[in-house]
Motif scaffolding. Sequence first.
Motif, short mmCIF file in Angstrom:
data_model
loop_
_atom_site.label_atom_id
_atom_site.label_comp_id
_atom_site.label_asym_id
_atom_site.label_seq_id
_atom_site.Cartn_x
_atom_site.Cartn_y
_atom_site.Cartn_z
N HIS A 6 34.90 32.74 44.24
CA HIS A 6 34.99 31.58 43.39
C HIS A 6 35.84 32.03 42.13
CE1 HIS A 6 32.83 28.40 40.63
NE2 HIS A 6 34.06 28.05 40.79
N LEU A 8 37.18 31.18 38.57
CA LEU A 8 37.27 30.04 37.30
C LEU A 8 38.39 30.45 36.67
CD1 LEU A 8 35.95 28.21 35.66
CD2 LEU A 8 34.56 29.86 34.37
N LEU A 44 30.00 28.09 34.50
CA LEU A 44 29.20 29.42 34.53
C LEU A 44 27.65 28.95 34.70
CD1 LEU A 44 31.04 31.45 32.24
CD2 LEU A 44 30.88 31.86 34.83
N VAL A 49 30.12 32.80 39.83
CA VAL A 49 31.50 32.90 39.71
C VAL A 49 32.03 34.23 39.86
CG1 VAL A 49 33.56 32.77 38.17
CG2 VAL A 49 31.92 30.97 38.24
N ILE A 52 36.98 35.67 36.65
CA ILE A 52 37.46 34.43 35.61
C ILE A 52 38.95 34.90 35.24
CG2 ILE A 52 37.16 33.41 33.09
CD1 ILE A 52 34.23 34.15 33.44
#
Length: 246
Positions: A6, A8, A44, A49, A52
Amino acid sequence: MENKDHILIVDDDREIRELLATYLEKNGMHATAVAGGRQMRAVLEEGPVDLIVLDLMLLGEDGLLLCRELRAGKWRSVPVLMLTALNEETERIVGLEMGADDYLTKPFAVRELLARIRAVLRRARMLPPNMEQAEVVQMLSFGDWQLDTMARHLIDSKGTMVALSGAEYRLLRAFLDHPQRVLTRDQLLNLTQGRDSDQFDRSIDLLVSRLRQRLLDDAREPRYIKTLRSEGYIFASPVEVREIDK
């Protein structure tokens, strides 16, 4: 069902964040794209996550402040790859000192971003997720200094604590984990940031200079970090490892 990484994306340019999200999704990742700090925190809070991608020049709260906030809070273990339109090495250093794991200068190729993301994720998964979660804490002693791996600060011979930035700590750990061994700039970048250098990247040289200042190490006659012309650096002092049960 295979778990996807994942990612972000935090960027106030809608075209960029949508382009990146689409590309990462096509390459087997789950991507969430938001415009700023408030939305970043909301994502978050919703769930895990893995990394980033954070733009430095955000409107309102800039990327450096957000990166500092991440490193000081409960999401400090989430890797951060910082995007910057600035090409000055000092700006890169500031980002790394705030705790970014890597940076990429705009404009960039999306394939390079994907390669950087994968490298940072590999690097993050090779290490313990958090020093403070480890069962054993190490005190690394060398010359007139000790490094507390829990608090991540130096202690001199008089017991005075010297704070280290995140980038300085990672560089010193790379040296202490490989004492009396020649390390090239590429190797140091890979050990500390999970990537290789490019032709004009001198960020390691700047970080070495800052770390020498912390260690009161004379660059002309260094006791700890010696420069080997055309080769790299070598940490010349023996290192003693002492484990402290917590």
